[in-house]
Write an enzyme that holds these catalytic residues in place. Structure first.
Site, PDB file in Angstrom:
ATOM      1  N   CYS A 189      -5.859  -2.720   2.544  1.00 23.29           N
ATOM      2  CA  CYS A 189      -5.681  -3.468   3.738  1.00 23.29           C
ATOM      3  C   CYS A 189      -7.042  -2.908   4.959  1.00 23.29           C
ATOM      4  O   CYS A 189      -7.278  -4.055   4.666  1.00 23.29           O
ATOM      5  CB  CYS A 189      -5.125  -1.656   4.373  1.00 23.29           C
ATOM      6  N   LYS A 202     -10.177   2.394  -2.671  1.00 25.14           N
ATOM      7  CA  LYS A 202     -10.164   1.549  -1.314  1.00 25.14           C
ATOM      8  C   LYS A 202     -11.373   2.243  -0.678  1.00 25.14           C
ATOM      9  O   LYS A 202     -12.189   3.243  -0.645  1.00 25.14           O
ATOM     10  CB  LYS A 202      -8.845   2.203  -0.373  1.00 25.14           C
ATOM     11  N   GLU A 239       0.805  -1.230   0.232  1.00 25.22           N
ATOM     12  CA  GLU A 239       0.279   0.097  -0.188  1.00 25.22           C
ATOM     13  C   GLU A 239       0.508   1.443   0.428  1.00 25.22           C
ATOM     14  O   GLU A 239       1.526   1.611   1.076  1.00 25.22           O
ATOM     15  CB  GLU A 239      -0.357  -0.076   1.015  1.00 25.22           C
TER      16      GLU A 239
END
Lengths: 287, 287
Positions: B153, B116, B43
């Site tokens: 994540c 995300k 990331e």
């Protein structure tokens, strides 16, 4: 602190229904007399796992609600002020049978019923022949000591089931289970299968910030060796009590339900769910 | 057999953007030259994890699509015919920034973009300050070698994200990550936190019958020690390759995508989903 003593009873089952009931009743009574407040039995605790074949005769094992199991355990529940989770083969009417759970509250009354939503069908697990899929939806049942979620075996592989149960306020999700190793499968599959079973249920505890407790049977039935390993996980996915596959046993452990809020503040997964983007979960597949 | 060689690059990041890019490019080029077909970076690979504070100056790190990262890796992708998964801090326009992934296909073109969806905000992870939550939904991106799912994540704690990504046909779900231990937290939390992180992602592999691959950073940044442990899990939840938190490293492993169908036939979870009963997943809570 909001302390609750929860327990499971793990056993093998023989062909004699009365003896199986007696054995489980003894386990439950011993746990209750020592202070267990919520006690969970394994899936269809009063018979062998008859779904290994498709056999009309097995429908004779089904019982009604109320019926023999609720009668037996209502008395024990009331006597010791314990909540008892009883998984039964439910006869609803001629031609409609379910794989169900009855939750008996601490006063001996029926607090709620859950009917297994996800029904498996694999070699030696011919459940679709016996059980109509549940039509009561997912459940979080208020009892004297906690609000408890009830799911059964195959349900444990479905994150949707745990999520919805937790969203209804369940503090502990119980999974009565009948799962084991199949002698017709390669032996090296045994370890990863058991690990996967533990992983899935621990993940439900983590993702939802709840306690998760599974009660599984043991013993050899036809080609199946039920793998026991009944356990309880805290909301962090840590197993805080666990049995083996080797013996009839019970455990009782005190948990603090206030841990749920503690962990949900620190891992605020519920806060950030993208509920605007989940609607396609109700599709079979996104082609 | 449908064999694919997939790889991750795990590294620490310094304050110099150019150097971070150079380091990652070297890792990727080495992997690609040895035959890696799909390579995943961690990331926001080109900077330190700046979300430890809320600081306007950090917005200068954001880049456009196309931009410096796509330019750099498009050349490498085309040269070696490798697919490269590049997690970036995306500048969409003034005032709209995302935590994104660009997937570069083996011909150097952009195969797809993911933004995300689940944005965390905890002490030392102030992502809600920097990133607008993704508005592209979940993604399964067709590349030369596989259809790949892209999540980032915090997404890894959400079963809904993995489910929807798998339902769109993803064969491998990649999770570029920046997660670590926080020195301000009790040290004994370290092990269960790492375990929970592994458990969640393995559970996505199992529940969805897909491969799952996480690429995490290492190194000390302020109070955070990023825990590495980049790994890949097969559809049975078995970790088939894993790093430690101790060093900059890569791995490349050949997987067989035909295992997906094999496991989904034997654990047919998709077959039995109760899609008639999941609609309340789109609620925040069921009161």
């Amino acid at each position: 602190m909001k302390l609750v003593k929860i327990a499971i009873a793990q056993s093998s089952c023989g062909h004699n229904i009365e003896e199986n009931m007696k054995k489980s009743a003894l386990q439950v009574e011993e746990l209750a007399s020592k202070g267990a407040q919520i006690i969970c039995l394994q899936e269809m605790y009063r018979s062998r796992y008859f779904c290994v074949t498709e056999d009309y005769k097995q429908f004779e094992l089904a019982e009604t609600i109320p019926g023999p199991s609720t009668e037996l355990f209502s008395v024990i529940a009331k006597k010791y002020q314990s909540v008892i989770i009883i998984p039964i083969f439910e006869k609803r009417t001629a031609g409609i049978y379910h794989n169900s759970i009855v939750v008996i509250d601490a006063d001996g009354s029926i607090a709620g019923v859950y009917r297994k939503m996800h029904i498996p069908d694999d070699p030696a697990f011919y459940e679709k022949f016996y059980f109509t899929p549940g039509d009561l939806g997912f459940k979080a049942i208020q009892t004297k000591y906690a609000k408890i979620g009830t799911l059964i075996c195959w349900d444990q592989w479905y994150p949707e089931a745990a999520r919805l149960t937790a969203m209804m306020g369940a503090e502990i999700i119980f999974y009565p289970t009948a799962i084991g190793w199949d002698a017709t499968e390669p032996q090296e599959w045994g370890k990863p299968q058991l690990e996967a079973w533990l992983t899935m249920q621990k993940s439900h505890a983590i993702a939802n910030g709840v306690f998760v407790c599974a009660a599984n049977r043991i013993g050899q039935e036809e080609d199946l060796t039920f793998w026991g390993n009944s356990f309880i996980s805290n909301p962090l996915g840590e197993i805080i009590s666990q049995t083996t596959h080797e013996k009839e046993t019970t455990f009782c452990i005190e948990i603090d339900l206030d841990q749920i809020e503690y962990y949900r503040q620190r891992w605020p997964f519920f806060r950030d769910r993208r509920i605007d983007s989940y609607s396609e979960i109700t599709k079979r597949y996104i082609d």
